[in-house]
Design a protein around this motif. Structure first.
Motif, PDB file in Angstrom:
ATOM      1  N   VAL A  22      42.844  56.764  41.758  1.00  0.00           N
ATOM      2  CA  VAL A  22      42.231  56.230  42.997  1.00  0.00           C
ATOM      3  C   VAL A  22      42.382  54.806  43.217  1.00  0.00           C
ATOM      4  O   VAL A  22      41.368  54.324  43.756  1.00  0.00           O
ATOM      5  CB  VAL A  22      40.528  56.834  42.615  1.00  0.00           C
ATOM      6  N   GLY A  23      43.184  54.149  42.573  1.00  0.00           N
ATOM      7  CA  GLY A  23      43.741  52.916  42.861  1.00  0.00           C
ATOM      8  C   GLY A  23      43.115  51.746  42.064  1.00  0.00           C
ATOM      9  O   GLY A  23      43.115  50.592  42.349  1.00  0.00           O
ATOM     10  N   MET A  24      42.308  51.960  40.817  1.00  0.00           N
ATOM     11  CA  MET A  24      41.863  51.047  40.330  1.00  0.00           C
ATOM     12  C   MET A  24      43.186  50.529  39.143  1.00  0.00           C
ATOM     13  O   MET A  24      43.889  51.260  38.687  1.00  0.00           O
ATOM     14  CB  MET A  24      40.843  51.726  39.153  1.00  0.00           C
ATOM     15  N   TRP A  25      43.102  49.157  39.365  1.00  0.00           N
ATOM     16  CA  TRP A  25      44.185  48.508  38.515  1.00  0.00           C
ATOM     17  C   TRP A  25      43.653  47.841  37.405  1.00  0.00           C
ATOM     18  O   TRP A  25      42.829  46.766  37.245  1.00  0.00           O
ATOM     19  CB  TRP A  25      45.003  47.677  39.509  1.00  0.00           C
ATOM     20  N   TRP A  26      44.116  48.212  36.179  1.00  0.00           N
ATOM     21  CA  TRP A  26      43.887  47.670  34.680  1.00  0.00           C
ATOM     22  C   TRP A  26      45.019  46.899  34.278  1.00  0.00           C
ATOM     23  O   TRP A  26      46.028  47.424  34.337  1.00  0.00           O
ATOM     24  CB  TRP A  26      43.334  48.624  33.948  1.00  0.00           C
ATOM     25  N   LYS A  27      44.749  45.654  33.813  1.00  0.00           N
ATOM     26  CA  LYS A  27      46.047  44.566  33.811  1.00  0.00           C
ATOM     27  C   LYS A  27      46.360  44.311  32.448  1.00  0.00           C
ATOM     28  O   LYS A  27      47.090  43.315  32.188  1.00  0.00           O
ATOM     29  CB  LYS A  27      45.535  43.438  34.458  1.00  0.00           C
ATOM     30  N   ASP A  28      45.592  44.962  31.235  1.00  0.00           N
ATOM     31  CA  ASP A  28      46.382  44.741  30.130  1.00  0.00           C
ATOM     32  C   ASP A  28      45.776  45.812  29.106  1.00  0.00           C
ATOM     33  O   ASP A  28      44.804  46.858  29.566  1.00  0.00           O
ATOM     34  CB  ASP A  28      45.930  43.452  29.346  1.00  0.00           C
ATOM     35  N   LEU A  29      46.045  45.765  27.870  1.00  0.00           N
ATOM     36  CA  LEU A  29      45.913  47.145  26.902  1.00  0.00           C
ATOM     37  C   LEU A  29      44.374  47.138  26.646  1.00  0.00           C
ATOM     38  O   LEU A  29      43.790  48.317  26.740  1.00  0.00           O
ATOM     39  CB  LEU A  29      46.513  46.840  25.558  1.00  0.00           C
ATOM     40  N   LYS A  30      43.630  46.061  26.693  1.00  0.00           N
ATOM     41  CA  LYS A  30      42.366  46.028  26.422  1.00  0.00           C
ATOM     42  C   LYS A  30      41.577  46.849  27.470  1.00  0.00           C
ATOM     43  O   LYS A  30      40.678  47.540  27.464  1.00  0.00           O
ATOM     44  CB  LYS A  30      41.764  44.633  26.137  1.00  0.00           C
ATOM     45  N   GLU A  31      41.881  46.349  28.922  1.00  0.00           N
ATOM     46  CA  GLU A  31      41.259  47.118  29.947  1.00  0.00           C
ATOM     47  C   GLU A  31      41.802  48.340  30.091  1.00  0.00           C
ATOM     48  O   GLU A  31      40.741  49.360  30.309  1.00  0.00           O
ATOM     49  CB  GLU A  31      41.639  46.333  31.139  1.00  0.00           C
ATOM     50  N   VAL A  32      42.846  48.816  29.919  1.00  0.00           N
ATOM     51  CA  VAL A  32      43.570  49.904  30.081  1.00  0.00           C
ATOM     52  C   VAL A  32      42.826  51.074  29.030  1.00  0.00           C
ATOM     53  O   VAL A  32      42.275  51.997  29.474  1.00  0.00           O
ATOM     54  CB  VAL A  32      44.956  50.262  29.920  1.00  0.00           C
ATOM     55  N   GLU A  33      42.727  50.551  27.827  1.00  0.00           N
ATOM     56  CA  GLU A  33      41.800  51.207  26.753  1.00  0.00           C
ATOM     57  C   GLU A  33      40.402  51.525  27.079  1.00  0.00           C
ATOM     58  O   GLU A  33      40.102  52.475  26.973  1.00  0.00           O
ATOM     59  CB  GLU A  33      42.402  50.695  25.384  1.00  0.00           C
ATOM     60  N   TYR A  34      39.964  50.446  27.367  1.00  0.00           N
ATOM     61  CA  TYR A  34      38.233  50.476  27.617  1.00  0.00           C
ATOM     62  C   TYR A  34      38.071  51.371  28.663  1.00  0.00           C
ATOM     63  O   TYR A  34      37.250  52.449  28.681  1.00  0.00           O
ATOM     64  CB  TYR A  34      37.896  49.245  28.022  1.00  0.00           C
ATOM     65  N   ALA A  35      38.874  51.421  30.003  1.00  0.00           N
ATOM     66  CA  ALA A  35      38.336  52.048  31.201  1.00  0.00           C
ATOM     67  C   ALA A  35      38.849  53.550  30.890  1.00  0.00           C
ATOM     68  O   ALA A  35      38.181  54.464  31.239  1.00  0.00           O
ATOM     69  CB  ALA A  35      39.152  51.603  32.211  1.00  0.00           C
ATOM     70  N   THR A  36      39.718  53.923  30.323  1.00  0.00           N
ATOM     71  CA  THR A  36      40.299  55.233  29.942  1.00  0.00           C
ATOM     72  C   THR A  36      39.391  55.899  29.093  1.00  0.00           C
ATOM     73  O   THR A  36      38.829  56.943  29.160  1.00  0.00           O
ATOM     74  CB  THR A  36      41.668  55.189  29.216  1.00  0.00           C
TER      75      THR A  36
END
Length: 166
Positions: A62-76
């Motif tokens: 849905v277009g959310m952009w996560w910009k490093d591993l910390k953000e990607v892992e947290y959001a996922t």
């Protein structure tokens, strides 16, 4: 004549070695995609560092952009705790294109089962496709960027490629 045979032998050996390396790289990348699918199906993304770079980025469906591993892992993990905790992902195909010895593009088709959004909407299962970028670091293939989209079955019927001459 003897020199020609020697040169031909060297070229064939180099080609064979390159093909073997490419096959090993493709298999290694497919294994990393499987690790991502396994994380999804276990709803535990704490091991992403094993298949993603520390500076990886992800644009979700849905277009959310996560910009490093910390953000990607947290959001996922957040979405798996709150929305995807009962979903499954099925690997429907991986296509790997090695760009150079340390970079590869991957198209990954999957099926994600039904889920319920935080506001209570039931979303039916869907076929998805992701474009993933892998880099080879210290001999290991890691995802450094990804983006996924739902394959819209209605729009797919209107794909001009379906009517393109051969």
């Amino acid at each position: 004549m003897k020199q020609t045979i020697i040169v031909l032998g060297i070229l064939l050996s180099a080609f064979w070695a390159s093909a073997q390396t490419k096959n090993a790289d493709v298999k290694a990348i497919e294994k990393q995609v499987d690790a991502m699918v396994n994380s999804w199906n276990k709803h535990d993304h704490s091991g992403m560092k094993n298949y993603c770079t520390s500076d990886c980025s992800w644009v979700n469906i849905v277009g959310m952009w996560w910009k490093d591993l910390k953000e990607v892992e947290y959001a996922t993990q957040f979405y798996h705790t709150n929305m995807f905790k009962y979903t499954t992902m099925t690997n429907k195909g991986v296509s790997v294109r090695i760009i150079n010895p340390t970079t590869a593009l991957v198209q990954f088709k999957s099926y994600v089962s039904e889920f319920t959004t935080p506001d209570g909407n039931k979303i039916p299962g869907s076929d998805d496709i992701a474009l993933l970028v892998y880099v080879k670091q210290k001999g290991k293939w890691l995802m450094t960027a990804g983006e996924n989209v739902v394959i819209d079955p209605v729009a797919k019927k209107n794909d001009p490629i379906l009517h393109m001459g051969k």
